[in-house]
Design a protein around this motif. Structure first.
Motif, PDB file in Angstrom:
ATOM      1  N   LEU A   1       0.855  -1.182   0.000  1.00 51.88           N
ATOM      2  CA  LEU A   1       0.000   0.000   0.000  1.00 51.88           C
ATOM      3  C   LEU A   1       0.894   1.236   0.000  1.00 51.88           C
ATOM      4  O   LEU A   1       1.758   1.385   0.859  1.00 51.88           O
ATOM      5  CB  LEU A   1      -0.909   0.013   1.224  1.00 51.88           C
ATOM      6  N   CYS A   2       0.668   2.129  -0.969  1.00 49.98           N
ATOM      7  CA  CYS A   2       1.473   3.342  -1.085  1.00 49.98           C
ATOM      8  C   CYS A   2       0.589   4.572  -0.918  1.00 49.98           C
ATOM      9  O   CYS A   2      -0.527   4.613  -1.434  1.00 49.98           O
ATOM     10  CB  CYS A   2       2.150   3.413  -2.454  1.00 49.98           C
ATOM     11  N   LEU A   3       1.089   5.564  -0.213  1.00 49.66           N
ATOM     12  CA  LEU A   3       0.430   6.857  -0.114  1.00 49.66           C
ATOM     13  C   LEU A   3       1.195   7.815  -1.002  1.00 49.66           C
ATOM     14  O   LEU A   3       2.369   8.102  -0.755  1.00 49.66           O
ATOM     15  CB  LEU A   3       0.407   7.347   1.333  1.00 49.66           C
ATOM     16  N   THR A   4       0.549   8.285  -2.057  1.00 46.60           N
ATOM     17  CA  THR A   4       1.242   9.119  -3.035  1.00 46.60           C
ATOM     18  C   THR A   4       0.330  10.197  -3.596  1.00 46.60           C
ATOM     19  O   THR A   4      -0.849   9.950  -3.850  1.00 46.60           O
ATOM     20  CB  THR A   4       1.802   8.263  -4.192  1.00 46.60           C
ATOM     21  N   PHE A   5       0.894  11.381  -3.806  1.00 44.99           N
ATOM     22  CA  PHE A   5       0.187  12.459  -4.482  1.00 44.99           C
ATOM     23  C   PHE A   5       0.662  12.588  -5.927  1.00 44.99           C
ATOM     24  O   PHE A   5       0.280  13.528  -6.628  1.00 44.99           O
ATOM     25  CB  PHE A   5       0.383  13.771  -3.722  1.00 44.99           C
ATOM     26  N   GLU A   6       1.491  11.633  -6.350  1.00 43.95           N
ATOM     27  CA  GLU A   6       1.955  11.542  -7.737  1.00 43.95           C
ATOM     28  C   GLU A   6       1.675  10.116  -8.234  1.00 43.95           C
ATOM     29  O   GLU A   6       2.606   9.364  -8.550  1.00 43.95           O
ATOM     30  CB  GLU A   6       3.440  11.848  -7.835  1.00 43.95           C
ATOM     31  N   PRO A   7       0.410   9.729  -8.302  1.00 41.47           N
ATOM     32  CA  PRO A   7       0.097   8.330  -8.584  1.00 41.47           C
ATOM     33  C   PRO A   7       0.632   7.819  -9.914  1.00 41.47           C
ATOM     34  O   PRO A   7       1.087   6.666  -9.987  1.00 41.47           O
ATOM     35  CB  PRO A   7      -1.441   8.306  -8.553  1.00 41.47           C
ATOM     36  N   GLU A   8       0.581   8.632 -10.960  1.00 45.82           N
ATOM     37  CA  GLU A   8       1.065   8.157 -12.262  1.00 45.82           C
ATOM     38  C   GLU A   8       2.550   7.817 -12.197  1.00 45.82           C
ATOM     39  O   GLU A   8       2.993   6.780 -12.705  1.00 45.82           O
ATOM     40  CB  GLU A   8       0.810   9.211 -13.349  1.00 45.82           C
ATOM     41  N   ARG A   9       3.337   8.698 -11.559  1.00 42.04           N
ATOM     42  CA  ARG A   9       4.766   8.453 -11.424  1.00 42.04           C
ATOM     43  C   ARG A   9       5.034   7.202 -10.591  1.00 42.04           C
ATOM     44  O   ARG A   9       5.854   6.353 -10.958  1.00 42.04           O
ATOM     45  CB  ARG A   9       5.444   9.665 -10.784  1.00 42.04           C
ATOM     46  N   THR A  10       4.330   7.090  -9.462  1.00 43.39           N
ATOM     47  CA  THR A  10       4.540   5.944  -8.569  1.00 43.39           C
ATOM     48  C   THR A  10       4.130   4.640  -9.240  1.00 43.39           C
ATOM     49  O   THR A  10       4.861   3.641  -9.179  1.00 43.39           O
ATOM     50  CB  THR A  10       3.738   6.138  -7.270  1.00 43.39           C
ATOM     51  N   ILE A  11       2.988   4.650  -9.918  1.00 44.91           N
ATOM     52  CA  ILE A  11       2.501   3.435 -10.579  1.00 44.91           C
ATOM     53  C   ILE A  11       3.461   2.995 -11.685  1.00 44.91           C
ATOM     54  O   ILE A  11       3.773   1.802 -11.821  1.00 44.91           O
ATOM     55  CB  ILE A  11       1.085   3.662 -11.144  1.00 44.91           C
ATOM     56  N   ALA A  12       3.940   3.941 -12.477  1.00 40.73           N
ATOM     57  CA  ALA A  12       4.868   3.595 -13.560  1.00 40.73           C
ATOM     58  C   ALA A  12       6.129   2.943 -13.011  1.00 40.73           C
ATOM     59  O   ALA A  12       6.632   1.944 -13.564  1.00 40.73           O
ATOM     60  CB  ALA A  12       5.218   4.851 -14.357  1.00 40.73           C
ATOM     61  N   ALA A  13       6.665   3.483 -11.919  1.00 40.23           N
ATOM     62  CA  ALA A  13       7.879   2.922 -11.328  1.00 40.23           C
ATOM     63  C   ALA A  13       7.621   1.538 -10.751  1.00 40.23           C
ATOM     64  O   ALA A  13       8.462   0.635 -10.878  1.00 40.23           O
ATOM     65  CB  ALA A  13       8.402   3.866 -10.245  1.00 40.23           C
ATOM     66  N   LEU A  14       6.470   1.355 -10.112  1.00 42.49           N
ATOM     67  CA  LEU A  14       6.133   0.054  -9.541  1.00 42.49           C
ATOM     68  C   LEU A  14       6.000  -1.003 -10.637  1.00 42.49           C
ATOM     69  O   LEU A  14       6.479  -2.132 -10.490  1.00 42.49           O
ATOM     70  CB  LEU A  14       4.835   0.159  -8.740  1.00 42.49           C
ATOM     71  N   LYS A  15       5.372  -0.642 -11.742  1.00 44.89           N
ATOM     72  CA  LYS A  15       5.226  -1.589 -12.849  1.00 44.89           C
ATOM     73  C   LYS A  15       6.593  -1.948 -13.432  1.00 44.89           C
ATOM     74  O   LYS A  15       6.862  -3.112 -13.748  1.00 44.89           O
ATOM     75  CB  LYS A  15       4.323  -1.000 -13.923  1.00 44.89           C
ATOM     76  N   GLU A  16       7.435  -0.945 -13.578  1.00 47.25           N
ATOM     77  CA  GLU A  16       8.774  -1.197 -14.115  1.00 47.25           C
ATOM     78  C   GLU A  16       9.575  -2.102 -13.192  1.00 47.25           C
ATOM     79  O   GLU A  16      10.416  -2.893 -13.642  1.00 47.25           O
ATOM     80  CB  GLU A  16       9.510   0.122 -14.328  1.00 47.25           C
ATOM     81  N   ALA A  17       9.283  -2.018 -11.884  1.00 47.53           N
ATOM     82  CA  ALA A  17       9.991  -2.849 -10.901  1.00 47.53           C
ATOM     83  C   ALA A  17       9.407  -4.257 -10.800  1.00 47.53           C
ATOM     84  O   ALA A  17       9.882  -5.058  -9.996  1.00 47.53           O
ATOM     85  CB  ALA A  17       9.955  -2.168  -9.541  1.00 47.53           C
ATOM     86  N   GLY A  18       8.376  -4.527 -11.583  1.00 47.06           N
ATOM     87  CA  GLY A  18       7.833  -5.883 -11.616  1.00 47.06           C
ATOM     88  C   GLY A  18       6.524  -6.083 -10.893  1.00 47.06           C
ATOM     89  O   GLY A  18       6.057  -7.226 -10.750  1.00 47.06           O
ATOM     90  N   ALA A  19       5.901  -4.997 -10.426  1.00 44.04           N
ATOM     91  CA  ALA A  19       4.609  -5.140  -9.754  1.00 44.04           C
ATOM     92  C   ALA A  19       3.589  -5.723 -10.717  1.00 44.04           C
ATOM     93  O   ALA A  19       3.590  -5.427 -11.913  1.00 44.04           O
ATOM     94  CB  ALA A  19       4.129  -3.787  -9.233  1.00 44.04           C
ATOM     95  N   GLY A  20       2.710  -6.534 -10.171  1.00 42.51           N
ATOM     96  CA  GLY A  20       1.654  -7.115 -10.980  1.00 42.51           C
ATOM     97  C   GLY A  20       0.466  -6.170 -11.056  1.00 42.51           C
ATOM     98  O   GLY A  20       0.567  -5.045 -11.530  1.00 42.51           O
ATOM     99  N   ARG A  21      -0.628  -6.592 -10.528  1.00 44.39           N
ATOM    100  CA  ARG A  21      -1.857  -5.798 -10.617  1.00 44.39           C
ATOM    101  C   ARG A  21      -1.778  -4.540  -9.754  1.00 44.39           C
ATOM    102  O   ARG A  21      -1.297  -4.582  -8.621  1.00 44.39           O
ATOM    103  CB  ARG A  21      -3.039  -6.658 -10.187  1.00 44.39           C
ATOM    104  N   ILE A  22      -2.243  -3.437 -10.298  1.00 41.10           N
ATOM    105  CA  ILE A  22      -2.326  -2.169  -9.584  1.00 41.10           C
ATOM    106  C   ILE A  22      -3.800  -1.875  -9.285  1.00 41.10           C
ATOM    107  O   ILE A  22      -4.654  -1.982 -10.169  1.00 41.10           O
ATOM    108  CB  ILE A  22      -1.737  -1.012 -10.406  1.00 41.10           C
ATOM    109  N   ILE A  23      -4.081  -1.502  -8.049  1.00 39.78           N
ATOM    110  CA  ILE A  23      -5.456  -1.204  -7.627  1.00 39.78           C
ATOM    111  C   ILE A  23      -5.475   0.142  -6.925  1.00 39.78           C
ATOM    112  O   ILE A  23      -4.603   0.441  -6.102  1.00 39.78           O
ATOM    113  CB  ILE A  23      -5.995  -2.303  -6.682  1.00 39.78           C
ATOM    114  N   ARG A  24      -6.457   0.968  -7.233  1.00 38.99           N
ATOM    115  CA  ARG A  24      -6.695   2.198  -6.493  1.00 38.99           C
ATOM    116  C   ARG A  24      -7.807   1.929  -5.491  1.00 38.99           C
ATOM    117  O   ARG A  24      -8.963   1.712  -5.889  1.00 38.99           O
ATOM    118  CB  ARG A  24      -7.101   3.331  -7.447  1.00 38.99           C
ATOM    119  N   PRO A  25      -7.512   1.882  -4.192  1.00 35.31           N
ATOM    120  CA  PRO A  25      -8.535   1.539  -3.193  1.00 35.31           C
ATOM    121  C   PRO A  25      -9.686   2.547  -3.183  1.00 35.31           C
ATOM    122  O   PRO A  25      -9.475   3.746  -3.005  1.00 35.31           O
ATOM    123  CB  PRO A  25      -7.762   1.580  -1.874  1.00 35.31           C
ATOM    124  N   VAL A  26     -10.883   2.048  -3.402  1.00 36.37           N
ATOM    125  CA  VAL A  26     -12.104   2.848  -3.319  1.00 36.37           C
ATOM    126  C   VAL A  26     -13.011   2.167  -2.307  1.00 36.37           C
ATOM    127  O   VAL A  26     -13.524   1.078  -2.566  1.00 36.37           O
ATOM    128  CB  VAL A  26     -12.816   2.946  -4.688  1.00 36.37           C
TER     129      VAL A  26
END
Length: 333
Positions: free
Chosen positions: A298-323
């Motif tokens: 779980l990440c707390l970020t105000f730059e979600p696009e940047r954080t998500i892109a880096a996580l995917k590049e690092a090998g993260a699988g599914r990305i979810i935005r908690p609602v």
């Protein structure tokens, strides 16, 4: 037709002290598990991967290597006292929640089955009793070493501060009080600044919890101090911060929570890698969302696009935005 659904969840602060009489803040997800019941003369169980079995006798409710995706539904039926041959329906399960990902997917599915079957047989219970019943099935029938957060979030839903004081596996069930579940969702502006990243490493939460839990049971002073005092305070302090919109404090508390799990060896290399990547790419807080040793960050970020892109590049699988979503729902058509 009866349709029941229940949400997954991510632990924001305080986990895993829901196992130890502690306090947590937890957020439900829009991703849900579903159980559908239709009329049938026989008792038939079916999973979304195509597994299907006709249940003729109590022995058929035991776990099966042939039909592993049906084991959760079988455990719920067994725990509810359903006797094959005395009731008939076609029970089908499906889920949007990544399984074995630290997002309480198994518990959500069990909650959906419990809700649908309760409707079918006319069982009416309040939410605390339902959460307690699901947890009893998970712990006693499936033998899962688990806390109380997952079952309460599946049933109550939302974004909650929860206090599990005087609750624990080492205390007799009938001697335990009900948990305190305090909804926060109406007081916290949306959307929440959270991102979930699955490590791609599946795990069994009971196996992840077991080593540190044994140290706690053995009265290891380090584990006792951290889980009995330090981590529960993170959630209590977090309640004030989240209600005041102080996300910087929430992030700092999340990082402290993660440091404890890392210190105790309860995090895991895959989690540690994504935490490091997130914090280097826009996130100001990052921690495991569940039991650890894999699962989801779980990440707390105000730059979600940047954080998500880096996580995917690092090998993260599914990305979810908690609602945050509502808890267990049951409808009948």
């Amino acid at each position: 037709m009866i349709v029941a659904t229940a949400p997954g969840r991510c632990g924001v602060l305080g986990n895993p002290t829901d196992m130890y009489g502690g306090s947590v803040i937890s957020c439900s997800l829009s991703e849900r598990a579903t159980c559908t019941l239709t009329d049938s003369d026989s008792l038939i169980l079916e999973a979304d991967n195509g597994e299907s079995q006709v249940i003729h006798a109590l022995a058929d409710l035991e776990p099966s290597a042939e039909f592993p995706r049906l084991d959760l539904a079988k455990a719920v039926l067994k725990g509810m006292g359903i006797v094959p041959g005395t009731v008939g329906f076609h029970l089908t399960t499906s889920t949007e929640i990544p399984m074995q990902a630290g997002l309480a997917g198994s518990t959500a599915l069990m909650a959906a089955v419990y809700g649908a079957v309760s409707k079918k047989i006319g069982r009416v219970e309040h939410k605390h009793a339902i959460a307690a019943a699901i947890r009893k099935i998970e712990y006693e029938i499936l033998g899962v070493i688990c806390g109380f957060q997952d079952q309460h979030m599946a049933v109550f839903g939302g974004l909650n501060y929860m206090d599990f004081r005087d609750k624990g596996s080492h205390i007799a069930m009938d001697a335990q009080p009900y948990a305190t579940v305090e909804p926060l969702i109406e007081l916290v502006p949306q959307p929440l600044p959270f991102v979930l990243a699955h490590t791609g490493v599946k795990h069994h939460s009971g196996a992840a919890h077991k080593p540190v839990r044994q140290r706690w049971l053995d009265n290891d002073p380090e584990v006792r101090e951290l889980y009995d005092n330090v981590v529960p305070r993170l959630a209590r302090n977090g309640k004030k911060a989240i209600l005041e919109g102080d996300w910087e404090t929430i992030a700092a508390l999340m990082n402290q929570n993660q440091e404890v799990q890392f210190r105790l060896g309860a995090s895991g290399a895959a989690v540690d890698k994504l935490v490091e990547v997130a914090l280097a790419n826009g996130a100001i807080g990052a921690k495991l969302a569940g039991a650890g040793q894999g699962g989801t960050v779980l990440c707390l970020t105000f730059e979600p696009e940047r954080t998500i892109a880096a996580l995917k590049e690092a090998g993260a699988g599914r990305i979810i935005r908690p609602v945050p979503s509502q808890g267990l729902t049951v409808t009948q058509e």
